[in-house]
Scaffold this active site. Structure first.
Site, PDB file in Angstrom:
ATOM      1  N   GLY A   1     -46.385   5.213  31.205  1.00 50.59           N
ATOM      2  CA  GLY A   1     -47.085   4.017  31.106  1.00 50.59           C
ATOM      3  C   GLY A   1     -46.194   2.814  32.294  1.00 50.59           C
TER       4      GLY A   1
ATOM      5  CB  THR B   1     -52.890   4.630  37.747  1.00 49.95           C
ATOM      6  OG1 THR B   1     -52.758   6.099  36.900  1.00 49.95           O
ATOM      7  CG2 THR B   1     -54.397   4.514  37.999  1.00 49.95           C
TER       8      THR B   1
ATOM      9  CG  HIS C   1     -35.226   9.181   7.067  1.00 49.32           C
ATOM     10  ND1 HIS C   1     -34.224   8.974   6.397  1.00 49.32           N
ATOM     11  CD2 HIS C   1     -35.708  10.628   7.082  1.00 49.32           C
ATOM     12  CE1 HIS C   1     -34.062  10.444   5.318  1.00 49.32           C
ATOM     13  NE2 HIS C   1     -34.957  11.401   6.056  1.00 49.32           N
TER      14      HIS C   1
END
Length: 932
Positions: A144, A148, A580
């Site tokens: 990301g 490209t 968590h």
């Protein structure tokens, strides 16, 4: 002194406080602003300024309002003499020198950061294109980051430089044929008719399509080593052969651009790497500067604005949230997140008919704790407004604004900001009361940024001995007022500030601005001490200390006391929050620490993929490093609630455990620790009186014990065998505090039914079974995992989660062989009917240990298991048949003769004990088994 001379002096003072970035922002001074500073009427000052302009001492701008600058001070800033035609300019920015940029047809200029964080990458990309015949390029970086897009910019740059035909760019994702090398060859190089079944016609490959241009190989790490080797002829000689062609190779002129997200050393052949001349690493979004991140965010919002043909409006909290949001997908994920935010806002406002799409903090998922630099730049960007409106014209103006906030390089950020911001506000005709309010809101951020910036930590330059001695005495006065010595990370910025203060006062650059309302409420108790230190500054530095210095000193003294409080706040008692989620604990701890204005809570995040053992290992390392002798442990749910007793036993310390923690209870604990007590028994009683659940764990408390549940869908018989294997392998570790329970699969699927099999003081350590029962946060080991390479280690993590890594490795060495023996025994009992299984297994273990020691082998558990089972069964087969395996052996040129001889010697005691002889074929099979 005449009034016109006073006006000229004030204009010179203000102009000398500017920099080139201010001129780019059209910063200059009106008659009203100068009149306000001097307490003179606007019309009188306007008359004097126009007279100064007529005399050639000032320049002015056309239009309304009219802006003025001191001519000589401006020439000093520009480093050149102004032309006569520049006495009156259309705008202040017209006097700036023309900046050098890349040519306007350079596509790289559209890349945000091309002249900053990506400068090296752009220079490498341009060099790879401009070099005669071009160079091959490898683009690296996490997913990301725009690999490209960068390759496309290289291609566009090559097109701009091309004098003839436009070079093509051909894209190929290497993952498409990663597992089919023949199809890969056909796709890349093409094939001739009849080259393979189904090749009914000639096919042109991607390499030929890219002739004269670029072939972009995305995810090149997905190419097998054979696939990488197929490209060597192109990289070395510029040649290739289509599939099925054996004649002369074809010449090709193509440059490869390879892109990968993986570490180059582990994913690509070294011989492939060295054939690529240019390696360009693109940084992740959080490795980019804050101003670049803001430009990216605004750029994506501007793109959405053009798409929906509306102005997009964003508020400050949402922009700060986007800056701090974890982005594993980097720029690509940021783009998608912004599109989703716009879609949410569009959906919620479909019934409203207005020209603005409103994005606000309600769309954010959680609160954030922005850095001082982020707050500074965002404040600069918003310029006191509540919202930022973004349309097609926003980004160019924004870059100038960000540059102003980011390039402050003066020796003291506080005064350079104060001067510039004050001038800007007064020139904007902001009322005095509102000016003070805006400055007050920004001073805290600018102070923190200046105090803790990387530049402040570095050692500032030294001045003359006399000045240095006086500054050192001043620092001693500050320490005397505080009552403690300052650490170096606070002494350096303090020394730097005092040295800069001298220059600012001598040059008259500090605005004559002071109001007690500028002092933040939380710092007002330091007013008397700050006033005392100002008198010391007058005395030691022989300058007239400006009243605004009281504001800075109040901020500094308060920060020093907070620093001391963070150091002194029960250094032997840790307060750690575990929750968590990827950033849940960190976000909550930062929020509460900011509310309390002290660094009280430390945080450990537990992402979804992180195991309970890894989290416990992180916790134990933190305790060891900080040498806590008491601990307050705050957790949310699941197995984390058992950490209290584990840590208490492991470190022999008292642990106050608080389960099911919420933001409210976090704040309550923080306030109690700050203002009530840090004594754990007293704190426990205090919290329980407020109905906040907590438990004091001490080393003397009896451990309730652990239960390991075994369940197999194939029946109780299999579960019994697994239990037997575990008892034989790990019985010593289980001792009295662990017991194993066999339950039916249907019972295991319900946590309530599992709890019924446990005593009141016991806890569930984990489940071993056929299928995952899906119980939240309960460790589970499948049978496939149990009998894999990691099997013993997984069992150890359930039975002894409190072992350190070193202790775990030692226990692994002890238990692994017992585990393999137990599994082998279960296997050979089913295959051996004549020999004594226990005896032959023990003898084979002796042979195996001798071989691994003599040959320096470190076989896997799978190889160990296969060796023991094979050799035990081999001996029984030869005993029963009275002859070994007979088969012709081909010549083995790569056979290690020494190893083969050692294997033969190791089996001599077995041959003698059972009166048998092994053939070379048997030995060769054992050799292959060990060296496979």
């Amino acid at each position: 002194m005449r009034r016109i001379e006073i006006v000229l002096g004030e204009l010179e003072r203000l102009t000398r406080g500017l920099c080139l970035a201010d001129l780019a922002q059209e910063t200059a001074f009106t008659a009203e602003a100068i009149g306000f500073n001097l307490g003179l009427a606007r019309n009188s000052v306007s008359k004097d300024l126009n007279q100064l302009w007529n005399d050639g001492l000032a320049i002015k701008s056309r239009g309304r309002p009219v802006y003025f600058l001191h001519r000589q001070a401006l020439e000093t800033l520009l480093g050149r003499q102004l032309e006569e035609s520049e006495r009156e300019v259309r705008s202040v920015a017209d006097v700036l020198p023309h900046e050098e940029h890349y040519a306007p047809d350079d596509p790289f200029t559209s890349l945000i950061g091309y002249d900053r964080s990506l400068r090296d990458a752009v220079e490498k990309g341009r060099a790879a294109v401009l070099y005669p015949h071009g160079l091959h390029v490898l683009l690296t970086g996490p997913s990301g980051v725009g690999k490209t897009f960068f390759a496309e910019l290289m291609h566009r740059f090559a097109c701009e430089q091309a004098s003839g035909a436009i070079p093509p760019l051909v894209y190929f994702n290497c993952a498409e044929y990663a597992h089919n090398p023949e199809l890969l060859s056909s796709h890349l190089f093409g094939h001739r008719q009849g080259a393979f079944t189904g090749a009914n016609e000639h096919k042109t490959g991607l390499v030929e399509q890219a002739d004269g241009g670029y072939l972009l190989l995305d995810e090149v790490h997905r190419l097998s080593y054979e696939g990488q080797e197929k490209l060597f002829s192109i990289l070395d000689k510029g040649e290739y052969r289509p599939l099925g062609v054996s004649s002369q190779p074809r010449s090709i002129s193509v440059r490869l651009i390879c892109a990968t997200t993986e570490p180059v050393g582990s994913a690509l052949l070294r011989t492939f790497q060295r054939r690529i001349q240019v390696c360009i690493d693109l940084p992740g979004i959080h490795q980019r500067s804050v101003e670049e991140q803001i430009e990216l965010i605004v750029g994506f919002l501007q793109r959405e604005s053009r798409k929906i043909e509306r102005t997009v409006s964003i508020d400050k909290p949402l922009l700060l949230w986007l800056l701090n949001k974890p982005l594993e997908g980097n720029i690509g994920q940021l783009k998608s997140d912004i599109q989703f935010l716009c879609a949410q806002a569009w959906a919620s406002g479909m019934t409203e008919h207005n020209d603005t799409l409103q994005l606000d903090k309600r769309l954010a998922e959680m609160s954030v704790n922005p850095t001082p630099e982020q707050r500074l730049l965002v404040d600069t960007l918003f310029e006191g407004k509540a919202r930022l409106n973004i349309d097609a014209r926003t980004l160019p103006a924004l870059k100038t604004s960000l540059a102003t906030g980011a390039e402050i390089e003066e020796s003291d950020l506080f005064y350079s900001f104060l001067t510039r911001e004050y001038v800007n506000l007064r020139n904007s005709n902001v009322p005095p009361a509102e000016t003070l309010a805006i400055l007050k809101n920004k001073l805290s951020s600018i102070f923190e940024y200046g105090l803790y910036s990387r530049d402040s930590v570095a050692h500032p330059p030294r001045y003359g001995d006399q000045i240095e001695e006086r500054v050192t005495l001043l620092i001693g006065c500050v320490e005397q007022v505080l009552g403690f010595s300052l650490p170096e990370n606070l002494v350096n910025p303090l020394r730097k500030h005092f040295l800069a203060l001298i220059g600012y006062v001598q040059r008259g650059l500090i605005p004559q601005l002071y109001s007690s309302s500028l002092i933040l409420d939380r710092c007002k108790d330091e007013y008397d001490n700050a006033t005392l230190l100002c008198r010391k500054i007058n005395e030691l530095l022989h300058i007239q200390c400006p009243a605004t210095e009281v504001v800075w000193l109040c901020l500094f003294l308060k920060e020093c006391r907070h620093y001391r409080q963070r150091i002194d706040a029960s250094p032997d008692c840790g307060v750690i929050l575990i929750a968590h989620g990827a950033t849940t604990a960190t976000s909550q701890a930062q929020y509460v620490n900011r509310v309390l204005e002290r660094e009280l809570f430390s945080a450990i995040d537990m992402p979804f993929e992180q195991s309970v053992h890894d989290t416990l290992e992180t916790l134990t390392q933190m305790i060891q490093t900080r040498q806590y002798r008491r601990l307050i442990l705050l957790v949310d749910i699941g197995s984390l609630i058992h950490f209290g007793s584990t840590i208490s036993k492991l470190f022999q310390i008292d642990v106050l455990l608080m389960p099911n923690i919420t933001l409210t209870s976090l704040l309550e604990v923080g306030l109690d620790l700050s203002y009530e007590t840090s004594d754990l028994p007293q704190l426990t009683a205090l919290l329980q009186s407020k109905n906040i659940p907590c438990q004091l764990c001490t080393p003397q408390q009896e451990n309730g014990g652990k239960v390991l549940v075994i369940s197999c869908i194939t029946g109780m018989g299999t579960a019994e065998k697994i239990k037997k294997v575990l008892e034989e392998s790990f019985g010593e570790l289980m001792s009295q505090d662990t017991r194993m329970v066999i339950l039916d699969y249907n019972e295991v699927r319900s946590l309530e039914r599992v709890q019924q099999a446990l005593n009141a003081s016991e806890r569930l350590a984990g489940i071993v079974g056929t299928f995952q029962p899906g119980l939240p946060d309960i460790p589970f080991i499948s049978l496939e995992e149990l009998f894999s390479e990691q099997g013993p280690e997984l069992v150890l993590s359930l039975l002894t989660p409190d072992l350190s890594n070193a202790e775990r490795r030692l226990e692994m060495e002890r238990s692994a062989m017992r585990f393999i023996s137990a599994l082998t025994m279960e296997s050979i009992i089913n295959h051996i009917s004549v020999l004594n299984p226990q005896r032959i297994l023990k003898e084979m273990e002796g042979v195996f240990n001798h071989l691994t020691s003599s040959l320096s082998l470190k076989p896997s558990r799978q190889v160990t298991l296969r060796f023991l089972i094979h050799c035990c069964c081999m001996v029984e087969r030869i005993v029963i048949n009275r002859k070994p395996l007979q088969m012709a052996l081909e010549s083995q040129p790569n056979l290690d003769a020494r190893a083969f001889s050692v294997i033969k010697s190791a089996f001599l005691p077995i041959e003698d004990a059972y009166a048998i002889r092994l053939s070379d074929a048997e030995y060769f099979y054992i050799y292959e088994l060990l060296y496979s």
